[in-house]
Design an enzyme around this catalytic site. Sequence first.
Site, PDB file in Angstrom:
ATOM      1  N   ALA A  21       0.922  -7.148   4.855  1.00 37.22           N
ATOM      2  CA  ALA A  21       0.450  -7.843   3.657  1.00 37.22           C
ATOM      3  C   ALA A  21       0.630  -9.351   3.818  1.00 37.22           C
ATOM      4  O   ALA A  21      -0.272 -10.138   3.504  1.00 37.22           O
ATOM      5  CB  ALA A  21       1.219  -7.342   2.431  1.00 37.22           C
ATOM      6  N   GLY A  77       7.649   1.239   4.797  1.00 40.60           N
ATOM      7  CA  GLY A  77       6.467   2.097   4.827  1.00 40.60           C
ATOM      8  C   GLY A  77       5.415   1.684   3.821  1.00 40.60           C
ATOM      9  O   GLY A  77       4.522   2.453   3.469  1.00 40.60           O
ATOM     10  N   ASP A 128      -2.596  -2.221   9.890  1.00 42.81           N
ATOM     11  CA  ASP A 128      -2.598  -2.182   8.426  1.00 42.81           C
ATOM     12  C   ASP A 128      -3.023  -3.513   7.793  1.00 42.81           C
ATOM     13  O   ASP A 128      -3.120  -3.604   6.565  1.00 42.81           O
ATOM     14  CB  ASP A 128      -1.194  -1.833   7.891  1.00 42.81           C
ATOM     15  CG  ASP A 128      -0.824  -0.375   8.139  1.00 42.81           C
ATOM     16  OD1 ASP A 128      -1.692   0.403   8.559  1.00 42.81           O
ATOM     17  OD2 ASP A 128       0.357  -0.039   7.912  1.00 42.81           O
ATOM     18  N   ALA A 165       3.826  -1.454   4.273  1.00 40.94           N
ATOM     19  CA  ALA A 165       3.039  -2.455   5.001  1.00 40.94           C
ATOM     20  C   ALA A 165       3.271  -3.883   4.496  1.00 40.94           C
ATOM     21  O   ALA A 165       2.343  -4.671   4.401  1.00 40.94           O
ATOM     22  CB  ALA A 165       1.550  -2.108   4.976  1.00 40.94           C
ATOM     23  N   GLY A 166       4.527  -4.203   4.221  1.00 46.11           N
ATOM     24  CA  GLY A 166       4.851  -5.538   3.704  1.00 46.11           C
ATOM     25  C   GLY A 166       4.561  -6.648   4.699  1.00 46.11           C
ATOM     26  O   GLY A 166       4.015  -7.693   4.328  1.00 46.11           O
ATOM     27  N   GLY A 167       4.920  -6.439   5.952  1.00 46.17           N
ATOM     28  CA  GLY A 167       4.644  -7.463   6.968  1.00 46.17           C
ATOM     29  C   GLY A 167       3.145  -7.660   7.121  1.00 46.17           C
ATOM     30  O   GLY A 167       2.657  -8.799   7.203  1.00 46.17           O
ATOM     31  N   LYS A 173       0.841  -1.212   0.000  1.00 46.16           N
ATOM     32  CA  LYS A 173       0.000   0.000   0.000  1.00 46.16           C
ATOM     33  C   LYS A 173       0.861   1.241   0.000  1.00 46.16           C
ATOM     34  O   LYS A 173       2.006   1.234   0.456  1.00 46.16           O
ATOM     35  CB  LYS A 173      -0.952   0.029   1.208  1.00 46.16           C
ATOM     36  CG  LYS A 173      -0.285   0.005   2.594  1.00 46.16           C
ATOM     37  CD  LYS A 173       0.135   1.340   3.153  1.00 46.16           C
ATOM     38  CE  LYS A 173       0.865   1.225   4.472  1.00 46.16           C
ATOM     39  NZ  LYS A 173       1.664   2.374   4.846  1.00 46.16           N
TER      40      LYS A 173
HETATM   41  P1  ATP Z   1       4.151  -0.232   7.871  1.00 48.91           P
HETATM   42  O1  ATP Z   1       4.097   0.511   6.585  1.00 48.91           O
HETATM   43  O2  ATP Z   1       2.948  -1.080   8.152  1.00 48.91           O
HETATM   44  O3  ATP Z   1       4.581   0.576   9.032  1.00 48.91           O
HETATM   45  P2  ATP Z   1       6.634  -1.266   6.988  1.00 48.91           P
HETATM   46  O4  ATP Z   1       6.352  -1.517   5.547  1.00 48.91           O
HETATM   47  O5  ATP Z   1       7.387  -0.021   7.321  1.00 48.91           O
HETATM   48  O6  ATP Z   1       5.292  -1.331   7.757  1.00 48.91           O
HETATM   49  P3  ATP Z   1       7.326  -4.005   7.343  1.00 48.91           P
HETATM   50  O7  ATP Z   1       8.014  -4.412   6.092  1.00 48.91           O
HETATM   51  O8  ATP Z   1       5.944  -4.453   7.559  1.00 48.91           O
HETATM   52  O9  ATP Z   1       7.447  -2.439   7.561  1.00 48.91           O
HETATM   53  O10 ATP Z   1       8.280  -4.502   8.505  1.00 48.91           O
HETATM   54  C1  ATP Z   1       8.406  -3.908   9.769  1.00 48.91           C
HETATM   55  C2  ATP Z   1       9.088  -4.924  10.695  1.00 48.91           C
HETATM   56  O11 ATP Z   1       8.179  -6.007  10.896  1.00 48.91           O
HETATM   57  C3  ATP Z   1      10.318  -5.586  10.087  1.00 48.91           C
HETATM   58  O12 ATP Z   1      11.468  -4.869  10.374  1.00 48.91           O
HETATM   59  C4  ATP Z   1      10.303  -6.974  10.672  1.00 48.91           C
HETATM   60  O13 ATP Z   1      11.097  -7.035  11.839  1.00 48.91           O
HETATM   61  C5  ATP Z   1       8.857  -7.227  11.096  1.00 48.91           C
HETATM   62  N1  ATP Z   1       8.137  -8.270  10.308  1.00 48.91           N
HETATM   63  C6  ATP Z   1       7.290  -9.180  10.807  1.00 48.91           C
HETATM   64  N2  ATP Z   1       6.780  -9.965   9.851  1.00 48.91           N
HETATM   65  C7  ATP Z   1       7.286  -9.547   8.685  1.00 48.91           C
HETATM   66  C8  ATP Z   1       7.115  -9.953   7.340  1.00 48.91           C
HETATM   67  N3  ATP Z   1       6.323 -10.965   7.004  1.00 48.91           N
HETATM   68  N4  ATP Z   1       7.764  -9.263   6.406  1.00 48.91           N
HETATM   69  C9  ATP Z   1       8.562  -8.236   6.734  1.00 48.91           C
HETATM   70  N5  ATP Z   1       8.775  -7.822   7.993  1.00 48.91           N
HETATM   71  C10 ATP Z   1       8.150  -8.458   8.978  1.00 48.91           C
END
Ligand code: ATP
Length: 307
Positions: free
Chosen positions: A104, A98, A136, A100-102, A9
Site C-alpha cells: 500500500a 497479511g 500486491d 499488504a501494508g508495505g 486489503k
Molecule cells: P502481504 O500481505 O503483501 O504479504 P504483509 O501485510 O504481510 O504483506 P507488510 O506489512 O507489507 O506485510 O510487510 C512485510 C515486510 O515488508 C515487513 O516486515 C518489512 O520488513 C517490509 N517493508 C518494506 N516496506 C514496508 C512498508 N512501507 N511498510 C511495512 N513494511 C515494509
Amino acid sequence: MITVEVPAKVNVQLGVGGLRADGFHDLANVFFAVALGDRVTAAPGAGVTLTCAGPDAALVPLDDSNLAARAARLLAAHHGIEPDVRLHIDKAIPVAGGMAGGSADGAAALVACDALWELDTPLETLLELAAELGSDVPFALVGGVALGRGRGEILEGLPVSGTFHWVFAVADGGLSTPAVFRECDRLREEAGTGSTEAEVPTPDADPALLAALADGDPVALAEALANDLQAAALSLRPSLADTLRAGTEAGALAALVSGSGPTCAFLAKDAEAAEAVGRALTESGTCRAAHVTHGPVPGAAISAPRP
Ligand code: ATP
C-alpha cells in the site's frame, strides 16, 4: 506537500496453485480494499528520505528496502529525473500482518511522487511500475474489489454492490509471507497431494463468491470466503484459532486469516454487529487490537493535507 490515503486489503478468496519453477505460485486472488489505511505524504527534499509514525513504526524499515522509497526511486528512474522527496508514512496497517501494508505504501508513494514532481504518469504505466515493486502493489493503486491472477498482479475489477462490514484482529508480531507459502507447500507434501504446479489444480475464482459480491450479500459472501494459506498460517501460529473462535462466538458471519496472516478478518452482517464483534475481540485477550471498518473503498488517492 502531497498527501495520499491508501487502503489495506483482505483476500476474500485466496486460491493457491502449485509451486512454479520460478518459485512463485499461481493465485486466484480476490482482493477487497478496506477503509483501514495508511497515509503517505511527499514533500520536496534532497534525495529520498523517509520517516514513519504509528504503533508499528519501529517495525518498518526506513532504508532503501522500504517499498515507498523503492517506489519513489523507480518512478524517478522511469522519467530520468532525480528522486528528491521527503516521504512520511502514517502507518495504521499492521506490519507483516497479511494486509499488504508495505505494498500500500509503495502504491501511495507512486501517486504522491507523481503529483509532487508533476509527472502526470498514465495509470497504465503506474500499474506496470507497481507490478515491478511487488505482486500486491497494483491492487493498492486501483482498490475496490478485483480478481488478481498470475502472482496476483494481473488485475480485473469486479462488480460489487453496497458496503460490507469487517473487523480485523491484529496479532502480536507478524508472519513472513514467504514462510507461510513454504508451510503451505510442506503441508501439501505431508498430506500426500503434492505441492508442484503439475500436482495442484490451477485455482480459479469461485462463482458463488463473485455472485455474493455483486449482490452485496454478506451471508452468501461469508459462506464463500476461502483462504488456501489459512492452514499454513494456523500451523505456524496455532493461537490464531482462539482469535477466530472469539470472533465467531461474538456473532461474526465468518472468520478467516487475512492473506498470509496473522491478522484475522471477520465479516459482520451490518455496522452494529461489527461493533459488537470488535468489542468482544478487544475483551477476549486473543489479539493486540481490533479494528472495525468497512469496504470496498477506492485505491491510493490524493487527499487534503491534515490540519
Ligand atoms: P502481504 O500481505 O503483501 O504479504 P504483509 O501485510 O504481510 O504483506 P507488510 O506489512 O507489507 O506485510 O510487510 C512485510 C515486510 O515488508 C515487513 O516486515 C518489512 O520488513 C517490509 N517493508 C518494506 N516496506 C514496508 C512498508 N512501507 N511498510 C511495512 N513494511 C515494509
